[in-house]
Design an enzyme around this catalytic site. Structure first.
Site, PDB file in Angstrom:
ATOM      1  CG  ASP A  25      -1.496   1.612   3.054  1.00 14.04           C
ATOM      2  OD1 ASP A  25      -1.239   1.329   4.242  1.00 14.04           O
ATOM      3  OD2 ASP A  25      -2.070   0.816   2.286  1.00 14.04           O
ATOM      4  CG  PHE A  46     -12.349  -0.276   2.265  1.00 13.93           C
ATOM      5  CD1 PHE A  46     -11.677  -0.989   3.254  1.00 13.93           C
ATOM      6  CD2 PHE A  46     -11.921  -0.396   0.958  1.00 13.93           C
ATOM      7  CE1 PHE A  46     -10.602  -1.810   2.938  1.00 13.93           C
ATOM      8  CE2 PHE A  46     -10.841  -1.213   0.626  1.00 13.93           C
ATOM      9  CZ  PHE A  46     -10.187  -1.923   1.626  1.00 13.93           C
ATOM     10  CB  VAL A  47     -10.140   5.332   1.255  1.00 12.74           C
ATOM     11  CG1 VAL A  47     -11.190   6.208   1.901  1.00 12.74           C
ATOM     12  CG2 VAL A  47      -9.034   5.003   2.261  1.00 12.74           C
ATOM     13  CG  ASP A  96      -8.710   0.082   9.605  1.00 15.37           C
ATOM     14  OD1 ASP A  96      -9.386   0.568  10.514  1.00 15.37           O
ATOM     15  OD2 ASP A  96      -9.186  -0.696   8.757  1.00 15.37           O
ATOM     16  N   GLY A 126       0.766  -1.247   0.000  1.00 12.83           N
ATOM     17  CA  GLY A 126       0.000   0.000   0.000  1.00 12.83           C
ATOM     18  C   GLY A 126       0.792   1.290   0.000  1.00 12.83           C
ATOM     19  NE  ARG A 164      -1.883  -2.947  -4.419  1.00  8.30           N
ATOM     20  CZ  ARG A 164      -2.038  -3.117  -3.108  1.00  8.30           C
ATOM     21  NH1 ARG A 164      -2.019  -2.080  -2.303  1.00  8.30           N
ATOM     22  NH2 ARG A 164      -2.213  -4.315  -2.594  1.00  8.30           N
TER      23      ARG A 164
END
Ligand code: IMP
Ligand code: MG
Length: 190
Positions: free
Chosen positions: A115, A167-168, A118, A59, A180
């Site tokens: 990235d 959720f991104v 969470d 990520g 991506r």
């Protein structure tokens, strides 16, 4: 003859996708601006030092490449790879190390580049891993941080954007390995 590749300013802020499952969230212009701001702070904080930036694959690959190019320091770069999500939107709760570090950590100034933070599970795992190798210092730099979700007992020093629990995808972040390569960040509609 191949056409000359000219950059057109009018496309600067245009949505870089056409996909009804995605909703525009953070434009690439905002991301670029924020990455430069983070780099400026890092330049100051690490003056006269040679930090090792460690990107967490997959990520962070776009974020770390923009970040290190905005930083005006001698730096070293390495990567580690973790897996906890598979192709799901929800963490499996189990972190697996898929690629070990290759650099010498001892006595060095380490900046982990993520990235998104969470649940914070990955960050905790990485912190324990790196601290075993006795760095001189250890900080985290994440492009995104989900608000109120991570129950971390340490600080994430450099945060690009704090976001709601959505959720991104884009700018390195994926859903089932897709999206991506978007220049901007979008919310994946449920
Ligand atoms: P953690 O829950 O903080 O351990 O996050 C682990 C990893 O899950 C992150 O590094 C991302 O690769 C992925 N992840 C978490 N939230 C999102 C999201 O909203 N979109 C895409 N990937 C995510
Ligand atoms: Mg992922």
């Amino acid at each position: 003859m191949p056409k000359v590749n000219t950059l057109r300013s009018k496309s600067k802020n245009k949505k870089d996708f056409n996909n009804k499952n995605l909703k525009a969230f953070i434009t690439s212009a905002r991301i670029i601006k924020r990455v430069k701001q983070l780099a400026k702070v890092i330049n100051k904080d690490y003056k006269n030092r040679v930090p090792i930036f460690i990107g967490v694959l997959n990520g962070s690959f776009i974020f770390i490449s923009d970040l290190v190019r905005a930083v005006k320091l001698d730096v070293e770069i390495d990567f580690l790879k973790l897996s906890s999500y598979g192709d799901s939107k929800i963490s499996s709760g189990e972190v697996k190390l898929l690629k070990e570090l290759n650099c010498q950590i001892e006595g060095r100034d380490i900046i982990i580049v993520e990235d998104i933070v969470d649940s914070g599970l990955s960050a905790k795992y990485i912190r324990n891993l790196v601290l075993q190798h006795r760095p001189n210092s250890l900080e985290f730099c994440t492009l995104l941080m989900k608000k109120g979700l991570s129950n971390l007992d340490f600080d994430i020093k450099y945060v690009g954007f704090e976001i709601e629990n959505k959720f991104v995808v884009g700018y390195g972040l994926d859903y089932a390995q897709k999206y991506r390569n978007l220049k901007s960040i979008a919310v994946l509609k449920p």
